[in-house]
Design an enzyme around this catalytic site. Structure first.
Site, mmCIF file in Angstrom:
data_model
loop_
_atom_site.group_PDB
_atom_site.id
_atom_site.type_symbol
_atom_site.label_atom_id
_atom_site.label_comp_id
_atom_site.label_asym_id
_atom_site.label_seq_id
_atom_site.Cartn_x
_atom_site.Cartn_y
_atom_site.Cartn_z
ATOM 1 N N ASP A 19 -14.161 -13.155 8.451
ATOM 2 C CA ASP A 19 -15.500 -13.658 8.737
ATOM 3 C C ASP A 19 -16.437 -13.029 7.706
ATOM 4 O OD1 ASP A 19 -17.820 -14.640 10.231
ATOM 5 O OD2 ASP A 19 -18.053 -12.554 10.842
ATOM 6 N N GLU A 31 -46.621 -8.426 6.465
ATOM 7 C CA GLU A 31 -45.526 -8.547 7.426
ATOM 8 C C GLU A 31 -45.514 -7.452 8.486
ATOM 9 O OE1 GLU A 31 -44.044 -11.130 7.665
ATOM 10 O OE2 GLU A 31 -42.831 -11.790 5.965
ATOM 11 N N HIS A 43 -40.054 -11.103 12.480
ATOM 12 C CA HIS A 43 -39.079 -11.998 11.864
ATOM 13 C C HIS A 43 -38.063 -11.172 11.066
ATOM 14 C CE1 HIS A 43 -37.444 -15.241 9.406
ATOM 15 N NE2 HIS A 43 -38.022 -16.101 10.220
ATOM 16 N N GLY A 90 -42.234 -21.389 10.908
ATOM 17 C CA GLY A 90 -41.614 -22.338 9.988
ATOM 18 C C GLY A 90 -42.173 -22.282 8.589
#
Length: 485
Positions: free
Chosen positions: A174, A208, A213, A241
């Site tokens: 993975d 930020e 996020h 978005g």
């Protein structure tokens, strides 16, 4: 239903209103959040980002993707075949053969007029051929091998796994959290002539500072790593978005994607060439603008673990084919594969498709080991001939694994293969000694040399020889503890 920022999505559904980013790493393994808007599908167990979503359920309960993963694990577990031991097969033929030889010696000596010698030979053959050495050859080596693995942080569920690992021909990794660190990092900063790289990073961190996020956290971690002083912004406004808008000392700071820059009319011409290059390398791009003028761009990606490249090379040197299997996008997967030297890449694979990929490789005649850490890897771990779970991963992945690596280093996979080969080598040495011992001593106990040299191996000497063979087998197995992995 309404899914608020930070909440876990309860069912498989379609978005009917709202815009947000959703962390789907639980299911797909993709490290970056996926933007979701009206008409997009969302899945049970994934986590909503900063936006508010209104969704309509499409699959609930046992029909959800998450429930299907659990069902796939159960099906794969029930279809696993047991491993046959070489020693068991040998003993199946050995014991009747010994009884036949002992009986033949007894009858022959009686026919030759020496029933006492015949009884002595009969007992000596049974004692000297007691299959202790054969019986100890496999379990002692496996016991020492499992203990040696535990000392190195490699937990093996049962001894048959070491034998199965020795037959593996292909290793499937993975990507997210296994070959990579599982969290995005800032890997490159390009600043325009108006700002230095450090000043651009400081302004991005100011913007930020109030965001949760994952990309914001990556920028803030880079600022902390460089020891930057980050004051609070006077105003902060997230645009799901798109990015964020912040005010600091009378300057407007825009940080986000192309959509945000277009919304505020920011020209990206000065950064366009670099942006295209970074996107071609599979990196996520964040633009910075100050007072509506492009200032910098940040390349963010989930970086490979420090030892991953070396581990891949060692596995290839052991003669194994190395594959990378991921739900992440092809561009990012190819970039990581190129960096690590992996030739076979299977990207954008859904959880239920991972099992099919493993089955496909097995159908080609390959014996496959799967290495993973997430819930989405559990079915594939169980389907593989050997499942290797990263111990720091999800509980269900650890449960599905045949081998659990206590650390996060990929080097543990290499050590597991080396340990398997060393253990199998000891088993073969033990079996060889046990068989050689019997080939030499059984004829002596039966009296084969008596007509020529007057020598007959008596029962007490046979018992001593049998014990000596056991000691040699056990001692040879214990030598595994001294071998470095």
């Amino acid at each position: 239903m309404v899914v608020r920022p930070g909440e876990r999505i309860p069912v498989d559904a379609v978005v009917v209103d709202g815009l947000s980013s959703v962390d789907e790493s639980l299911l797909t393994g993709e490290s970056m959040p996926v933007e979701k808007g009206v008409g997009d599908e969302v899945y049970a167990g994934t986590i909503n980002g900063a936006g508010l979503l209104r969704i309509r359920a499409t699959r609930v309960g046992g029909e959800t993707i998450l429930a299907q993963i659990v069902r796939l694990v159960e099906e794969a577990q029930s279809s696993r075949a047991p491993i046959q031991r070489l020693a068991d097969r040998l003993l199946t033929f050995f014991i009747p053969l010994v009884l036949l030889v002992a009986s033949a010696a007894l009858i022959l000596w009686i026919l030759l007029g020496s029933p006492v010698r015949g009884l002595t030979s009969f007992v000596s053959v049974l004692v000297v051929a007691c299959p202790c050495a054969l019986g100890l050859a496999v379990p002692t080596a496996i016991m020492v091998g499992i203990g040696r693995g535990a000392e190195s942080g490699i937990l093996i569920r049962h001894g048959g796994i070491l034998e199965a690992l020795g037959d593996i021909e292909a290793v499937v990794f993975d990507k997210t959290g296994t070959l990579t660190k599982g969290e995005p990092e800032v890997v490159e900063i390009i600043a325009t002539g108006f700002h230095s790289e450090e000043e651009a990073l400081r302004l991005a961190c100011i913007a930020e500072k109030g965001s949760e996020h994952p990309l914001a956290e990556a920028i803030l971690r880079e600022g902390a790593r460089r020891g930057l002083d980050i004051p609070d912004a006077e105003d902060f406004k997230p645009l799901p978005g798109r990015g964020v808008v912040a005010e600091h000392r009378g300057r407007r700071i825009l940080l986000g994607n192309r959509n945000l820059m277009e919304l505020y009319g920011v020209s990206l011409e000065a950064l366009e060439d670099e942006a295209r290059r970074m996107e071609a390398e599979g990196r996520t791009i964040i633009f910075l603008a100050v007072d509506d003028v492009a200032a910098a761009l940040f390349a963010i990606m989930d970086t490979a673990k420090e030892d991953a490249g070396e581990a891949v090379e060692e596995l290839k040197a052991l003669g194994l084919e190395v594959y990378m299997l991921t739900g992440d996008n092809s561009r990012t997967a190819e970039a990581i594969a190129l960096e690590l030297g992996i030739d076979h890449v299977l990207a954008e694979v859904l959880p239920e498709e991972k099992v099919e990929v493993i089955r496909g490789l097995q159908a080609e005649g390959l014996r496959v080991a799967m290495v993973g850490d997430g819930i989405n890897d559990a079915p594939a771990l169980t389907q593989a001939d050997v499942g290797i779970a990263i111990g720091s991963g999800a509980d269900i992945a650890v449960e599905a694994g045949d081998i659990i690596l206590m650390g996060e280093e990929i080097e543990g996979v290499v050590k597991a293969f080396k340990l398997s080969r060393m253990t199998l080598s000891k088993i073969k040495q033990n079996l060889f000694w046990a068989l050689l011992y019997n080939l030499l001593t059984i004829p002596l106990a039966a009296g084969l040399l008596y007509p020529l040299a007057g020598f007959l191996l008596r029962p007490e000497a046979s018992a001593a020889a049998m014990v000596a063979s056991d000691v040699i087998v056990v001692g040879n197995s214990l030598l595994l503890r001294r071998k470095p992995l």
